[in-house]
Motif scaffolding. Structure first.
Motif, PDB file in Angstrom:
ATOM      1  N   ASP A   1       0.825  -1.383   0.035  1.00 17.46           N
ATOM      2  CA  ASP A   1      -0.178  -0.241   0.044  1.00 17.46           C
ATOM      3  C   ASP A   1       1.083   1.198   0.126  1.00 17.46           C
ATOM      4  OD1 ASP A   1      -2.466  -1.577  -0.098  1.00 17.46           O
ATOM      5  OD2 ASP A   1      -2.206  -1.615   2.500  1.00 17.46           O
ATOM      6  N   HIS A   2       2.302   0.967   0.222  1.00 15.25           N
ATOM      7  CA  HIS A   2       3.163   2.072   0.570  1.00 15.25           C
ATOM      8  C   HIS A   2       3.406   2.841  -1.201  1.00 15.25           C
ATOM      9  CE1 HIS A   2       4.013   1.427   4.343  1.00 15.25           C
ATOM     10  NE2 HIS A   2       4.251   0.160   4.144  1.00 15.25           N
ATOM     11  N   THR A   3       3.856   4.117  -1.100  1.00 19.59           N
ATOM     12  CA  THR A   3       4.089   4.505  -2.676  1.00 19.59           C
ATOM     13  C   THR A   3       5.418   3.695  -2.914  1.00 19.59           C
ATOM     14  OG1 THR A   3       5.576   6.118  -1.900  1.00 19.59           O
ATOM     15  CG2 THR A   3       3.327   6.873  -2.154  1.00 19.59           C
ATOM     16  N   PRO A   4       5.810   3.549  -4.316  1.00 18.23           N
ATOM     17  CA  PRO A   4       7.097   3.194  -4.763  1.00 18.23           C
ATOM     18  C   PRO A   4       8.260   3.640  -4.225  1.00 18.23           C
ATOM     19  CG  PRO A   4       5.615   3.164  -6.580  1.00 18.23           C
ATOM     20  CD  PRO A   4       4.942   4.033  -5.458  1.00 18.23           C
ATOM     21  N   GLU A   5       8.144   4.873  -4.195  1.00 18.36           N
ATOM     22  CA  GLU A   5       9.284   5.755  -3.628  1.00 18.36           C
ATOM     23  C   GLU A   5       9.443   5.443  -1.682  1.00 18.36           C
ATOM     24  OE1 GLU A   5       8.174   7.317  -6.953  1.00 18.36           O
ATOM     25  OE2 GLU A   5       6.844   6.908  -5.199  1.00 18.36           O
TER      26      GLU A   5
ATOM     27  N   ASN B   1      15.436   5.586 -10.263  1.00 13.79           N
ATOM     28  CA  ASN B   1      13.926   5.972 -10.712  1.00 13.79           C
ATOM     29  C   ASN B   1      13.782   5.378 -12.077  1.00 13.79           C
ATOM     30  OD1 ASN B   1      13.168   7.202  -8.603  1.00 13.79           O
ATOM     31  ND2 ASN B   1      14.059   9.197  -8.840  1.00 13.79           N
ATOM     32  N   ILE B   2      12.802   4.633 -12.115  1.00 14.19           N
ATOM     33  CA  ILE B   2      12.484   4.075 -13.473  1.00 14.19           C
ATOM     34  C   ILE B   2      11.102   4.554 -13.727  1.00 14.19           C
ATOM     35  CG2 ILE B   2      13.856   1.934 -13.459  1.00 14.19           C
ATOM     36  CD1 ILE B   2      11.090   0.580 -12.561  1.00 14.19           C
ATOM     37  N   ASP B   3      10.309   4.241 -14.986  1.00 17.25           N
ATOM     38  CA  ASP B   3       9.059   4.823 -15.485  1.00 17.25           C
ATOM     39  C   ASP B   3       7.984   4.225 -14.515  1.00 17.25           C
ATOM     40  OD1 ASP B   3       7.135   6.042 -16.892  1.00 17.25           O
ATOM     41  OD2 ASP B   3       7.009   4.289 -18.191  1.00 17.25           O
ATOM     42  N   GLY B   4       7.402   4.928 -13.544  1.00 20.16           N
ATOM     43  CA  GLY B   4       6.384   4.295 -12.904  1.00 20.16           C
ATOM     44  C   GLY B   4       6.716   3.634 -11.502  1.00 20.16           C
TER      45      GLY B   4
ATOM     46  N   THR C   1      24.037  -8.218  -7.532  1.00 21.30           N
ATOM     47  CA  THR C   1      23.755  -9.853  -6.962  1.00 21.30           C
ATOM     48  C   THR C   1      22.218  -9.623  -6.914  1.00 21.30           C
ATOM     49  OG1 THR C   1      24.146  -8.694  -5.058  1.00 21.30           O
ATOM     50  CG2 THR C   1      25.825  -9.910  -5.901  1.00 21.30           C
ATOM     51  N   SER C   2      21.499  -8.669  -6.655  1.00 20.76           N
ATOM     52  CA  SER C   2      20.076  -8.668  -6.588  1.00 20.76           C
ATOM     53  C   SER C   2      19.395  -7.424  -7.152  1.00 20.76           C
ATOM     54  CB  SER C   2      19.579  -8.769  -4.948  1.00 20.76           C
ATOM     55  OG  SER C   2      20.149  -7.860  -4.294  1.00 20.76           O
ATOM     56  N   ALA C   3      18.048  -7.459  -7.504  1.00 23.30           N
ATOM     57  CA  ALA C   3      17.465  -6.428  -8.101  1.00 23.30           C
ATOM     58  C   ALA C   3      16.075  -6.520  -7.246  1.00 23.30           C
ATOM     59  CB  ALA C   3      17.465  -6.437  -9.430  1.00 23.30           C
ATOM     60  N   LEU C   4      15.588  -5.468  -6.936  1.00 22.42           N
ATOM     61  CA  LEU C   4      13.972  -5.239  -6.608  1.00 22.42           C
ATOM     62  C   LEU C   4      13.357  -4.047  -7.208  1.00 22.42           C
ATOM     63  CD1 LEU C   4      12.403  -5.721  -3.241  1.00 22.42           C
ATOM     64  CD2 LEU C   4      12.031  -3.424  -4.076  1.00 22.42           C
ATOM     65  N   ARG C   5      12.186  -4.505  -8.015  1.00 21.92           N
ATOM     66  CA  ARG C   5      11.570  -3.297  -8.703  1.00 21.92           C
ATOM     67  C   ARG C   5      10.197  -3.228  -8.133  1.00 21.92           C
ATOM     68  NH1 ARG C   5      12.078  -3.778 -14.856  1.00 21.92           N
ATOM     69  NH2 ARG C   5      13.889  -2.628 -14.204  1.00 21.92           N
ATOM     70  N   VAL C   6      10.038  -1.958  -7.798  1.00 20.83           N
ATOM     71  CA  VAL C   6       8.577  -1.475  -7.346  1.00 20.83           C
ATOM     72  C   VAL C   6       8.072  -0.764  -8.074  1.00 20.83           C
ATOM     73  CG1 VAL C   6       7.530  -0.394  -5.376  1.00 20.83           C
ATOM     74  CG2 VAL C   6       9.850  -1.346  -5.034  1.00 20.83           C
ATOM     75  N   GLN C   7       6.832  -0.979  -8.817  1.00 20.76           N
ATOM     76  CA  GLN C   7       6.251  -0.231  -9.845  1.00 20.76           C
ATOM     77  C   GLN C   7       4.675  -0.182  -9.646  1.00 20.76           C
ATOM     78  OE1 GLN C   7       7.197  -2.668 -13.500  1.00 20.76           O
ATOM     79  NE2 GLN C   7       7.708  -0.477 -14.257  1.00 20.76           N
ATOM     80  N   ARG C   8       4.163   0.924  -9.942  1.00 16.92           N
ATOM     81  CA  ARG C   8       3.055   1.277  -9.743  1.00 16.92           C
ATOM     82  C   ARG C   8       2.169   1.059 -10.993  1.00 16.92           C
ATOM     83  NH1 ARG C   8      -0.103   3.770  -6.204  1.00 16.92           N
ATOM     84  NH2 ARG C   8       1.766   4.933  -5.153  1.00 16.92           N
ATOM     85  N   TRP C   9       1.053   0.289 -10.981  1.00 19.07           N
ATOM     86  CA  TRP C   9       0.446  -0.018 -12.291  1.00 19.07           C
ATOM     87  C   TRP C   9      -0.715   1.231 -12.503  1.00 19.07           C
ATOM     88  CZ3 TRP C   9       2.712  -3.469 -15.352  1.00 19.07           C
ATOM     89  CH2 TRP C   9       3.533  -4.342 -14.880  1.00 19.07           C
TER      90      TRP C   9
ATOM     91  N   GLY D   1      -3.433   1.475 -10.108  1.00 18.28           N
ATOM     92  CA  GLY D   1      -3.144   1.847  -8.641  1.00 18.28           C
ATOM     93  C   GLY D   1      -2.256   0.966  -8.076  1.00 18.28           C
ATOM     94  N   SER D   2      -2.390  -0.250  -7.976  1.00 17.34           N
ATOM     95  CA  SER D   2      -1.608  -1.097  -7.338  1.00 17.34           C
ATOM     96  C   SER D   2      -0.222  -1.054  -7.498  1.00 17.34           C
ATOM     97  CB  SER D   2      -2.176  -2.746  -7.519  1.00 17.34           C
ATOM     98  OG  SER D   2      -1.542  -2.832  -8.942  1.00 17.34           O
ATOM     99  N   VAL D   3       0.733  -1.331  -6.294  1.00 17.11           N
ATOM    100  CA  VAL D   3       2.136  -1.210  -6.274  1.00 17.11           C
ATOM    101  C   VAL D   3       2.661  -2.841  -6.118  1.00 17.11           C
ATOM    102  CG1 VAL D   3       4.217  -0.269  -5.095  1.00 17.11           C
ATOM    103  CG2 VAL D   3       2.203   0.985  -5.360  1.00 17.11           C
ATOM    104  N   GLN D   4       3.385  -3.243  -7.315  1.00 21.26           N
ATOM    105  CA  GLN D   4       3.758  -4.513  -7.308  1.00 21.26           C
ATOM    106  C   GLN D   4       5.397  -4.415  -6.703  1.00 21.26           C
ATOM    107  OE1 GLN D   4       3.784  -6.106 -11.407  1.00 21.26           O
ATOM    108  NE2 GLN D   4       4.400  -8.252 -10.496  1.00 21.26           N
TER     109      GLN D   4
END
Length: 112
Positions: free
Chosen positions: A35-39, A60-63, A76-84, A87-90
């Motif tokens: 429920d948090h913002t991607p940032e 920062n990436i698109d969305g 070694t690792s990557a985490l992507r947080v995107q708002r669709w 409105g959901s944040v994946q």
């Protein structure tokens, strides 16, 4: 013996060229929604990973936001947080080694 060192150097160089998008093509070691913002979520994860002693980069990436860790041999690792658009944040995290990323997965889960 020289060929062996050359091969090791070439592999290390290629490993350093991995992007977060390349790493995220692998099966995820962690996946979810927040429920948090991607940032805000990315900042929480980045702070947690830094406290674990990781070298962290936030981009920062698109969305959304990518949070990555790296070592001498590359990412070694990557985490992507995107708002669709709905409105959901994946959240999606991939790692070069699933057994070595358990503390990072736990931190990502606690930030949710």
């Amino acid at each position: 013996m020289k060929k062996r060192y050359l091969a090791i150097a070439a592999l290390a160089l290629l490993a350093g060229c991995t992007t977060s998008s390349d790493l995220l093509k692998k099966d995820p070691v962690f996946y979810g929604h927040t429920d948090h913002t991607p940032e805000a979520y990315a900042a929480c994860v980045a702070d947690s990973w830094r406290r674990q002693g990781e070298e962290v980069k936030v981009t920062n990436i698109d969305g959304g936001v990518d949070v990555t860790t790296s070592s001498v041999t590359g990412m070694t690792s990557a985490l992507r947080v995107q708002r669709w658009s709905n409105g959901s944040v994946q959240i999606r995290m991939a790692a070069r080694s699933s057994w070595g990323s358990q503390e990072q997965v736990q931190a990502a889960n606690l930030c949710m």
